[in-house]
Scaffold this active site. Structure first.
Site, short mmCIF file in Angstrom:
data_model
loop_
_atom_site.label_atom_id
_atom_site.label_comp_id
_atom_site.label_asym_id
_atom_site.label_seq_id
_atom_site.Cartn_x
_atom_site.Cartn_y
_atom_site.Cartn_z
N SER A 664 16.46 57.60 8.06
CA SER A 664 15.72 58.12 6.91
C SER A 664 15.08 59.47 7.19
O SER A 664 14.58 60.11 6.27
CB SER A 664 14.64 57.11 6.48
OG SER A 664 13.63 57.05 7.44
N LYS A 707 5.95 55.08 2.44
CA LYS A 707 6.08 56.42 3.02
C LYS A 707 5.27 57.44 2.23
O LYS A 707 4.55 58.27 2.80
CB LYS A 707 7.55 56.83 3.09
CG LYS A 707 8.31 56.10 4.19
CD LYS A 707 9.78 56.43 4.19
CE LYS A 707 10.46 55.75 5.38
NZ LYS A 707 11.91 55.87 5.32
#
Lengths: 821, 249
Positions: A664, A707
């Site tokens: 990611s 996040k």
């Protein structure tokens, strides 16, 4: 949510979180409220359980998989109870003493409800005989007959001995007793002869005496040898008398039982065996007649059947299904599926320092209890108990329950044990567990597929639509009712739905983790009670969620503090070349949080290698390495295609000491590398998440909400500037379910979340410089990022080439110099 | 049963361990009810030791096995073994009963025990192993009609009750008289008329009693010191083949 989202433009607040808008009047509309709320979105699983429950073939046992808290157990029990009610009540099972081999107790199946009656009847039989048989043997009739036998035999050898004595006297002999036995002695004047007297006798007299003594000795031998033979005959006669006497009493009581149970062939045969044994062992009832009354109760009412010597006539009820108390097949679960709890066990008791056992100490296991019905087991527990899994498979394969203890398997127990008849097994086993167990067992256990043919896979989430929302609302109300919580108002339900979509990590879905929803509701009820509220409102739900996060926030706060104190270096403003904020997610139990990580990239001329420092020191996982290799591929195939790749670059997660995995951060790493190559600084106000493919497209990642919130929280700590934000893959927009603090900041233009589709979009936002597209001549504009990157890479290639040529010349010159000298 | 003070000591007398062992149980019962002392006298029969020197003498075991020719030495060794066994068994039988026990060895014959090893107030038990364990006809009390001893009957009743054996009373009568001494126990009258040949010594003829006992297979005999002396205890044991209990008066 399904509309096309414009890229590279900050998202609007309403795009950041699913919002449900239900009025009280609409709650539960079109929902069947006649019974408990149905399981949401698990039709496939329910049908699979039903199939397993209804099928009669071998091996159609079910494996129910899914995440904990999704109502798997409840659903299994609901379906199985419904199916069990349609099945007949199974019969009873008992163990009885084996009268020919006590080590092998006999199993007997009886019609439902018979076991308890037979058990009571046998106890009564023992009590009756314990009173009747002593009375029979104490009667004058028996005593006279026995005395007659004993006198007959006693007198017989007494008479023989008396005759021997008379004969001896006639021969002037007598019998002396000595430590070595009888001695036949000759007499003179009625007294035993002395050696001197014997020596004075004539030879003829001596011979006569010797002959008489020898004859008498022989006769004495015969008489004495007859005694044991006679004793044996007497014993047989007494036993026959005992049997005859006992038979009268036994026949009467056994015949009474036959009237009640004689129509059941197995019991009839058993009772005939008992009859013979009772007659043969009637003395058991004579050995321990009651010595004292049982307190205030007369002796006749004491429970004689409890005495050890009578246990052989009792019934060990393994399974009793009384039709007056039960109906349908059993649905059993065993929360501690040890070997013993599964297949039953044979208990022992200490007797004079030795462990002993008998058929009455055989205890049933879950397989016995569930026989004829269904057994539900947790697969993790079964697998973690020694021998349990192997034994369960063995029972299912052989279709019988054999009781073998772990001690026997390991040969640990060197004492008496039993080998009971195996009991035929006919049941359906339903294993409940996580998916990984299903996959592991499928891969590594050759028997698994043939024994558990029905796969029951519970969904983790359900697509949001009117029907699912309606069922969800019903479920929430059902939980509130069953847990006796306050009523849940519309706002609270909407808030729960939002949280559910966050739990599902998808704005278009609802999580089916009912367990977690229940926890939130119960805690919200607590806070409602604390606030003396009549209903649970959205504020109580919010409080419950927030408090749960706070309770789990110590590690997150620790990291945030390290960043604000600049122990961990993270910039949230300014521009830096070759430095970017990436995001990683940490999960502890059910709590997830994110932290920003500084990724840096350095470049120089080289031989086309991008060094992933994490991988070099074995802190990077395979997925992370894959991401780095992909971005290397992107660089190699996008820039300076006409010259060799002459780059040496290094990429690192700064201050990362615990390992990195996942791809990611690959988009952030690529942008960072492009910044290093182009020399354009990256705006540190942003953080980037997303993986990248070789075409430069940004792909979805997991944990997008955490996040964003992780970087947002750091920005708040370091001070919101209004220009901060997070770049996310456009494919993740549908997964957004952000906390209100982030949504509020976006609404107030203090924070932005920007979806991007390509690397070019990302680098443009972060550097403020156009990425640039190849013009018809095949080159990028000079003032674009891509142009600057390509120029740098070409420069590396040229420098490398000239360096190589110079090096060759120097080597040649050195060689010449060497020759001339 | 008489009171504890009635018996000074319970004495077992036998010529071998097997015979003594047949009496230990009843001896312990009687001793428990009496003084608490048991003494066993193992009599090494001189006649037997002398007889063992003869060449044709064999010993026949209780089981009917010929153990071959014997010698005085082997017989002496057998006495040693029996003494040891008797000590061991008697100590074991009395260890949990708070009884004092002792064992002594005597040379001579069983008759000699009557005087050598007893004193007034003792209870003497002559041991004899029975042939077989069943079919015994009862506890026999033997007393003289001319001098009936009711305490013998009391002792007989006690033993009879303990061993669940019928009590039989033998009344030895002279001159063909018929007698009875207690209404609850009918007496068996056996004549012991004085032998014509021995009028001078007034020796009485116990042949009838011995013949009777030879056939009746008594469990135990209780008799008086006087009868035991007159009949000879060895003769009586040989005829009855059961333990004989004699209160020393």
């Amino acid at each position: 949510m399904t509309d096309k989202v414009p890229t590279a433009i900050p998202l609007q607040p309403e795009q950041l979180c699913s919002r449900f808008d239900l009025e009280d009047g609409n709650l539960g509309k079109n929902i069947d409220r006649s019974g408990p709320s149905k399981l949401i979105g698990q039709d496939r699983a329910i049908e699979a359980i039903q199939l397993s429950a209804r099928m009669s073939g071998n091996g159609f046992n079910a494996f129910v998989m899914g995440k904990p808290g999704h109502g798997r157990h409840q659903a299994v029990f609901d379906v199985l109870n419904e199916e069990a009610a349609k099945l007949p009540l199974p019969g009873d099972w008992v163990y009885t003493h084996n009268f020919t081999d006590s080590g092998k107790p006999v199993a007997m199946e009886l019609p439902a409800g018979t076991a308890i009656k037979l058990k009571s009847a046998m106890e009564l039989l023992v009590d009756d005989l314990a009173n009747d048989i002593p009375a029979i043997f104490e009667s004058d009739d028996y005593q006279n007959r026995r005395r007659a036998i004993e006198q007959e035999f006693g007198e017989k050898h007494e008479k023989e001995f008396a005759e021997l004595m008379n004969e001896a006297q006639e021969k002037r002999l007598t019998l002396l007793r000595s430590p070595m036995g009888f001695i036949v002695a000759a007499t003179i004047d009625g007294k035993p002869i002395t050696p001197e007297q014997f020596g004075e006798l004539s030879e003829q007299e001596k011979t006569d005496i010797e002959k008489a003594v020898e004859e008498t000795q022989k006769k004495l031998e015969r008489v004495l040898q007859n005694v044991p033979k006679s004793e044996k005959k007497r014993r047989l006669n007494v036993e026959k008398l005992n049997a005859d006497m006992a038979k009268g009493g036994v026949d009467e009581t056994i015949d009474q039982l036959l009237k009640e149970f004689g129509h059941i062939a197995k019991i009839k045969n058993y009772l005939e065996t008992v009859r013979l044994d009772l007659i043969e062992n009637a003395e058991l009832f004579l050995e321990a007649s009651p010595k004292a009354s049982a307190g205030a109760f007369p002796v006749a009412t004491t429970k004689r059947y409890l005495e050890p010597q009578f246990q052989r006539y009792l019934i060990n009820t393994m399974i009793s299904n009384d039709p007056d108390e039960k109906a349908g097949a059993p649905v059993i679960t065993e929360n501690l599926p040890t070997l013993g709890n599964l297949v039953g066990r044979i208990e022992h008791m200490s007797e004079k320092g030795t462990l002993v056992t008998n058929f009455s100490m055989i205890k049933p296991g879950a397989l016995h209890k569930a026989n004829g019905g269904y057994l539900v087991l947790d697969v993790r527990q079964v697998l973690s108990e020694p021998f349990a899994w192997e034994t369960l498979k063995s029972c299912l394969q052989n279709k019988q329950i054999s009781i073998i203890s772990a001690h026997q398997r390991l040969n640990y127990l060197s004492t008496t044990t039993l080998e009971p008849d195996p009991i035929p097994l006919n049941l359906r086993v339903v294993l409940v567990g996580e998916r990984k167990f299903y996959y592991l067992l499928s891969a590594y256990d050759a028997d698994f597929a043939s024994l558990f043919k029905i796969q029951v896979d519970f969904n983790d989430e359900v697509t949001t639509n009117d029907e699912s929302v309606g069922m969800y609302v019903a479920k929430i109300q059902d939980i509130a009712a069953s847990e006796q919580l306050r009523s849940v108002d519309a706002g609270a339900i909407c808030r729960i739905l939002s949280e559910s979509s966050r739990l599902a990590d998808d704005a278009e879905k609802l999580s089916l983790d009912v367990g977690q929803i229940r926890d939130i509701l119960m805690e919200a009820d607590y806070w409602a009670a604390a606030a003396k509220a009549k209903h649970i409102t959205d504020q109580h739900i919010e409080k419950a969620i927030t408090e749960a996060e706070i309770r789990a926030s110590r590690p997150r706060e620790h990291i945030q503090e390290a960043i604000t104190r600049e122990t961990l270096l993270i910039d949230t403003e300014g521009g830096v070349v070759g430095q970017i904020n990436a995001l990683s997610v940490h999960q502890i139990a059910k709590s997830r949080f994110s932290r920003p990580s500084r990724v840096t990239a350095r470049v120089r001329m080289g031989k086309g290698k991008v060094v992933d420092i994490e991988r070099e020191v074995e802190l990077g996982g395979p997925l992370h390495s894959k991401g780095v290799l992909i971005l290397s591929g992107y660089l190699a195939t996008h820039f300076a295609l006409d010259v060799p790749m002459s780059l040496w670059a290094s990429i690192v997660f700064e201050q990362s000491y615990g390992g990195v995995d996942g791809d990611s951060a690959s988009a952030a790493e690529l942008i960072c590398l492009l910044s290093a190559l182009s020399g354009c600084p990256i705006d540190q106000s942003y953080s980037v998440t997303g993986s990248v493919n070789q075409h430069g497209q940004i792909q979805a990642i997991g944990g997008v909400n955490e996040k964003i919130e992780g970087f947002f929280d750091i920005c708040v700590k370091k001070g919101l500037t209004g220009s901060q934000g997070v770049l996310i893959p456009i494919a993740n927009v549908k997964h957004l379910a952000l906390r209100s603090r982030v949504v509020d900041a976006v609404e107030q233009k203090k924070f932005s979340i920007i979806p991007i589709e390509t690397i070019d979009q990302g680098i443009e936002i972060l550097t403020g410089v156009p990425a640039g597209e190849r013009n018809p001549s095949g080159s990028y504009p000079d003032n674009s990022i891509n142009g600057m990157v390509e120029h740098r890479l070409r420069e590396f290639a040229i420098n490398l080439e000239s360096f190589s040529k110079g090096l060759a010349k120097r080597i040649e010159a050195d060689t010449e110099k060497g020759r001339s000298s | 049963m008489n009171s504890k003070a009635d018996y000074q000591e319970v004495i077992i007398s036998a010529t071998c361990f097997a015979d003594a062992n047949a009496t230990i149980e009843i001896a312990t019962r009687l001793a428990t009810s009496a003084t608490g002392n048991i003494r066993a006298v193992l009599v090494e029969d001189e006649v037997v030791i002398q007889h063992a020197k003869l060449p044709m003498v064999h010993a026949i075991t209780q089981g009917g096995r010929d153990s071959g020719a014997i010698t005085a030495e082997t017989m002496q060794q057998a006495y040693e073994r029996d003494a040891s066994d008797l000590r061991r068994v008697l100590e074991k039988a009395t260890e949990h009963l708070s009884l004092m026990c002792s064992i002594e060895r005597q040379t001579g014959g069983l008759n000699s025990t009557l005087h050598q090893s007893t004193k007034k107030g003792d209870l003497l038990l002559y041991g004899h192993q029975a042939l077989g364990r069943y079919g015994q006809s009862g506890i026999y009390v033997i007393t003289l009609a001319e001098n009936p001893e009711p305490e013998l009957i009391d002792l007989g009743k006690t033993i009879s009750a303990q061993y669940q054996q019928p009590l039989k009373l033998i009344l030895l009568t002279s001159n063909d008289q018929v007698g009875n001494i207690t209404p609850d126990v009918p007496a068996i009258n056996i004549s012991i008329n004085t032998k014509a040949a021995n009028l001078k010594t007034h020796e009485r003829d116990f042949r009838g009693l011995l013949d009777f006992l030879n056939l009746k297979r008594p469990a135990n005999i209780v008799t008086s010191l006087r009868i035991a002396e007159e009949v000879s205890i060895e003769t009586m044991l040989s005829a009855s083949r059961c333990p004989i209990i004699v209160p020393i008066t």
